[in-house]
Scaffold this motif. Structure first.
Motif, mmCIF file in Angstrom:
data_model
loop_
_atom_site.group_PDB
_atom_site.id
_atom_site.type_symbol
_atom_site.label_atom_id
_atom_site.label_comp_id
_atom_site.label_asym_id
_atom_site.label_seq_id
_atom_site.Cartn_x
_atom_site.Cartn_y
_atom_site.Cartn_z
ATOM 1 N N HIS A 1 0.834 -1.205 0.000
ATOM 2 C CA HIS A 1 0.000 0.000 0.000
ATOM 3 C C HIS A 1 0.871 1.257 0.000
ATOM 4 O O HIS A 1 1.966 1.256 0.551
ATOM 5 N N GLN A 2 0.319 2.294 -0.611
ATOM 6 C CA GLN A 2 1.004 3.592 -0.643
ATOM 7 C C GLN A 2 1.306 4.077 0.769
ATOM 8 O O GLN A 2 2.319 4.723 1.010
ATOM 9 N N GLY A 3 0.419 3.809 1.681
ATOM 10 C CA GLY A 3 0.703 4.050 3.096
ATOM 11 C C GLY A 3 0.655 5.494 3.553
ATOM 12 O O GLY A 3 1.234 5.839 4.590
ATOM 13 N N GLY B 1 -2.547 14.794 3.138
ATOM 14 C CA GLY B 1 -1.623 14.095 4.022
ATOM 15 C C GLY B 1 -1.021 12.869 3.381
ATOM 16 O O GLY B 1 -1.164 11.756 3.865
ATOM 17 N N GLY B 2 -0.344 13.086 2.275
ATOM 18 C CA GLY B 2 0.313 11.996 1.561
ATOM 19 C C GLY B 2 -0.597 11.386 0.515
ATOM 20 O O GLY B 2 -1.813 11.282 0.710
ATOM 21 N N PHE C 1 1.156 9.624 -2.877
ATOM 22 C CA PHE C 1 2.058 8.662 -3.525
ATOM 23 C C PHE C 1 1.372 7.948 -4.688
ATOM 24 O O PHE C 1 1.724 6.823 -5.027
ATOM 25 N N TYR D 1 1.146 3.942 -7.602
ATOM 26 C CA TYR D 1 2.070 4.074 -6.469
ATOM 27 C C TYR D 1 3.428 4.452 -7.040
ATOM 28 O O TYR D 1 4.048 3.670 -7.738
ATOM 29 N N ILE E 1 2.134 18.345 -2.149
ATOM 30 C CA ILE E 1 2.279 17.266 -1.163
ATOM 31 C C ILE E 1 3.646 17.284 -0.511
ATOM 32 O O ILE E 1 3.817 16.871 0.615
ATOM 33 N N GLY E 2 4.651 17.757 -1.283
ATOM 34 C CA GLY E 2 5.996 17.609 -0.741
ATOM 35 C C GLY E 2 6.808 18.886 -0.706
ATOM 36 O O GLY E 2 8.021 18.840 -0.627
ATOM 37 N N GLN F 1 10.303 4.075 1.478
ATOM 38 C CA GLN F 1 9.198 3.240 1.007
ATOM 39 C C GLN F 1 9.718 1.958 0.365
ATOM 40 O O GLN F 1 9.167 0.869 0.549
#
Lengths: 752, 160
Positions: A199-201, A253-254, A256, A364, A475-476, A649
């Motif tokens: 999972h992208q997590g 919040g993330g 990916f 992903y 996001i980053g 990751q």
């Protein structure tokens, strides 16, 4: 064009515009917004991996006090199976069935109905009162099971080689003559690899808050990798025109890649429309794990042949990727990226997209590429070993460079792959000795990168400062990069540039935050918009001075005469010109909308040291260096961060992360305790080396950087474990039980 | 069942609220007290995004009942900056780019502050094990660990 830049802000570690909000807890993420009269939505999900839905009775749920609306697939716009309707890379036939099962539920967690009620508890209780009449079907989850001749078929309509099949797509890249190539080889190595779904997590579960007024005006607050994607998909799945949907991007919040499609927004919109109340929906972690993402599990076979002198003469790859419930595996990334770092005369690379009864795959980070690179880079390590060559020298001998024709089509322009190999070879890390039960692995990786549609508006405020609006969720730290670029061009302090992310009704169309495209594309449109603004400023100064605009240059935040011939005038600053604007032609600002081109691919080379506890089977990464050609690091802190995050990751994917399925088809580890992502104490410092070979097609030389860092990691870790233990592992994750099992076979310690 | 009445202190301010007996501190903070800086990433105590302190002890607010706040002192991320001045950890996280998406940042900062209160001179290993209960998926932790170590060094230097 008479703009003088002094390179004051490009490459500086400035403070990000959204930083203070994020360190004080003020930043509003998707679940942080509330509205008066708001009610809560919940999804009823299928417990079965594969079941025909014969009927749904919602009457008891509707009668429960506090319930304000119930929706099922009848309320979602249908896209009939016989006609593909594409939105970007997503087919709305599958998207409408993924957000809400129609005739069949195809994985445990597949939504079958949704409820809105005055409290979350009542909504959850109402879900239990919905009666679904399921006709349970046989199912398959693993690729090998799904491609058996007698496998239960998910989509009867789909045919492969004339018969109904779960193989729903195929892609082939071919170059030269593969058989003739292998005939020239002195060494040929062929191996088969498997990887598990991971999972992208992202730490923030999917969430949204949606209001629909009586006249259909819809406002969406949600976190996604693209507010325009949210608007378009919600519009298509609810029938509300795009002009009536304002999608406001919350802080995200993330993602990916995992937030490039919708799950909740269409359902919350339908519930809000039906109930007349704003509806908030927030997934639990368990729902995230069961029903969103993950990436594909895979099975790959790679065969590489080389001559004694180290020249690779032929390479063949076959990549089966698990799509989950609906077609759409990233076979393009697996088949296209994996051989791209090498100049090989004969290549055959084939990808197969396989449906099975698990949640629909989502993008992903460099979708597909890490899966392909894992197999290819591990085989390369074996070929180099059998030729007695240093693995970096072997890669250098075969490295793609300017003029190399890649198997997936393009002829490479000036690229920086060789520079990454040389930097890795010359790094202090590569010459540090390793100790007992330690080993060092290397691997490389490639990602296409992407351009595409972006829009920006640059406005000068009345007090002579700047507001930049772009259309990409940040996001980053991309806002920090944009502030650097705009401040550089205007020659002012970066703190005078405010950067915000516009909603769908206030900024022009901008494609997803994904594919490593955001800073590439948005700094291109912001550059053009800022240049337009500067031209206006030069014209205004020319008017004051009564000279030709061409005789005015812009430098250090002010208009100056371009040369002594233009006349002697005191500079006119941005503040001076902003103050005079009402008298001189009005507000100063410019918007640019582009389909950006020229996003050249990115390359990276990684060095990984592991230490293996042979009694417990624990492989621990003890030192790591990621080298990457980043084009131009506009904000080095956030570029390094992309590399470090991708590496972490990849280490998780290599050593621990996997979806574990029970015999009834359900995911057995749908939480962060049992789906174990790397924690702080699992990792060492992650070193980075930024190689900067500027992209000639970009005003600042930017190349995408976000995806590449995940691509080489699993192979680098696997190759390191081999050097530490003498044992090669061909399946991920290399988790303690599996390493221990592998080491039960005679351990042959590699030479130290 | 009737709601419970709770008197507590949050970020130095006395306050009262009513909560369900089963309501978590995190839900009360977010949904009743409008303190949404604490995040829910898992609701099972595995991600640390909801970290707060209870009488200076670091806890996951998703694992604490709101009723347990009675008579105690709660601190959240919203109480970290004093009088509009950022805490040195907050400053350092910004300087070092120790956040990307920012969803874990509140919890990371609260946990880091709790660490430095207990141990003003932590080693890298001590920082890594202390923060092992706070998941970050963006940064690989490198810049976070550096930011904590540097802040600790600067606070010690300033105290001399």
């Amino acid at each position: 064009m008479n703009i003088v830049v002094n390179n004051k802000w490009i490459g500086q570690r400035t403070i990000r515009p959204d930083g203070v909000d994020k360190v004080t807890g003020r930043a509003a993420f998707a679940a942080d917004t509330a509205m008066p009269g708001m009610i809560w939505g919940k999804v009823l999900r299928s417990p079965h991996p594969h079941a025909r839905i014969r009927g749904i009775d919602i009457s008891k749920a509707e009668r429960l006090p506090g319930v304000k609306a119930v929706v099922t697939s009848r309320d979602v716009v249908d896209f009939p199976l016989d006609k593909s309707v594409m939105l970007g890379i997503q087919d709305m036939r599958w998207m409408c069935r993924n957000v809400m099962a129609r005739d069949k539920a195809l994985f445990p967690g597949h939504p079958v109905a949704a409820v809105a009620a005055t409290t979350e508890a009542i909504a959850a209780r109402a879900c239990e009162l919905i009666e679904v009449d399921y006709e349970v079907q046989p199912f398959s989850i693993e690729i090998d099971d799904a491609i058996k001749p007698d496998a239960p078929i998910l989509h009867e309509l789909n045919k492969f080689e004339g018969k109904p099949s779960n193989i729903v797509g195929q892609l082939e890249h071919k170059k030269g003559d593969i058989e003739a190539g292998f005939k020239q080889a002195d060494v040929i190595i062929e191996r088969t690899f498997t990887t598990r779904p991971v999972h992208q997590g992202y730490i923030e579960p999917h969430a949204c808050l949606i209001s629909v007024t009586a006249d259909g005006k819809t406002t969406i607050w949600s976190s996604s990798q693209g507010q325009f994607m949210v608007r378009a998909m919600t519009s298509m799945l609810t029938g509300i025109p795009q002009s009536d949907i304002r999608a406001i991007p919350a802080e995200i919040g993330g993602g990916f890649g995992g937030k490039t499609i919708v799950y909740l927004e269409p359902l919350a919109t339908l519930l809000a429309k039906k109930s007349g109340r704003p509806v908030k929906m927030v997934m639990t972690r368990e729902e995230v794990m069961r029903a969103t993402g993950p990436t594909s599990g895979s099975k790959s076979t790679v065969k590489i042949g080389a001559k004694k002198d180290g020249t690779i003469v032929a390479a063949q790859g076959t990549f089966y990727l698990q799509a989950g419930a609906f077609p759409g595996s990233p076979i393009r990334g697996a088949a296209g990226c994996s051989f791209a770092p090498y100049d090989i005369a004969n290549v055959l690379s084939v990808g197969y997209d396989v449906c099975s009864n698990r949640s629909k795959v989502a993008a992903y980070r460099a979708p597909g590429a890490p899966i392909g690179a894992y197999a290819v880079e591990c085989v390369l390590d074996e070929v180099a070993e059998s030729l007695n060559m240093d693995p970096l020298d072997f890669r250098l001998k075969n490295a793609a460079k300017q003029g190399t024709k890649a198997a997936h089509g393009p002829v490479f322009p000036r690229i920086g792959y060789i520079e990454t190999l040389e930097a890795a070879k010359n790094s202090p890390h590569y010459s540090t000795p390793t100790g007992k039960l330690q080993g060092r692995g290397v691997a490389s990786g490639f990602w296409f990168n992407a351009g595409g549609e972006s829009s920006a508006q640059v406005n000068i405020t009345e007090d002579g400062n700047v507001v930049v609006t772009t259309g990409h969720p940040d996001i980053g730290g991309s806002r920090a990069g944009i502030a650097n670029v705009c401040a550089e061009l205007l020659g002012i302090d970066y703190r005078r540039v405010s950067v915000i992310i516009g909603d769908t009704q206030t900024v022009g169309f901008s494609n997803l935050t994904g594919g490593s495209r955001v800073l590439f594309a948005s700094s291109m449109v912001v550059t053009q918009a800022t240049e337009k603004v500067i031209n206006t400023l030069r014209e205004r100064a020319a008017k004051v001075w009564e000279i030709d605009p061409e005789a005015v240059k812009w430098e250090n935040g002010a208009a100056h005469p371009a040369s002594p011939n233009a006349g002697q005038f005191e500079p006119l600053t941005l503040e001076d010109l902003a103050e005079k604007a009402p008298q001189q032609g009005g507000p100063i600002g410019a918007g640019v909308q582009l389909n950006t081109q020229g996003a050249d691919g990115g390359f990276g080379t990684h060095i990984c040291d592991v230490e293996v506890d042979i009694e417990l089977g624990i492989a621990r990464v003890i030192k790591y260096t990621a080298v990457q050609d980043v084009g131009r690091a506009v904000h080095p802190g956030y570029v390094e961060g992309q590399l470090q995050g991708g590496v972490a990751q990849g280490i998780g994917w290599a050593l621990n992360e996997e979806y574990i399925y029970r015999s009834d088809g359900k995911v057995d580890n749908p939480g962060f305790l049992d789906y174990r992502m790397p924690v702080c104490s699992d990792l060492p410092m992650l070193d980075t080396i930024l190689v900067e070979v500027p992209n000639p097609k970009h005003p600042q030389g930017v190349k995408g950087v976000g995806e590449v860092p995940l691509v080489p990691v699993m192979a680098a870790v696997a190759n390191a474990i081999y050097r530490a233990t003498g044992k090669r592992f061909y399946a991920l994750p290399m988790s303690p039980p599996k390493v221990l099992e592998g080491l039960q076979e005679p351990v042959q310690q590699a030479a130290e | 069942m009737a709601k419970l009445h709770v008197s507590t202190t949050v970020n130095g301010e006395p306050l009262e609220f009513l909560c369900e007996p089963y309501e978590t501190m995190l839900d009360t903070l977010r949904n009743q007290l409008a303190l949404t800086g604490s995040k829910e990433g898992c609701a099972s105590g595995d991600c640390g995004a909801c970290s707060i302190t209870l009488d200076d002890r670091l806890v996951c607010s998703c694992l604490m009942l709101a009723a347990e706040a009675e008579g105690h002192e709660i601190r959240t991320i919203e109480g970290m900056a004093r009088g509009g001045r950022l805490h040195p950890l907050q400053e350092k996280f910004l300087e070092q780019a120790a956040l990307q998406c920012g969803i874990c940042t509140s919890g990371m900062l609260v946990a880091s502050e709790a660490l430095l209160a207990k141990n003003p001179e932590p080693s890298e290993e001590e920082v890594r094990f202390w923060l092992a209960g706070n998941l970050c998926r963006c940064t690989g932790y490198d810049k976070i660990v550096r930011a904590v170590l540097e802040t600790a060094a600067e606070i010690r230097e300033a105290a001399q």
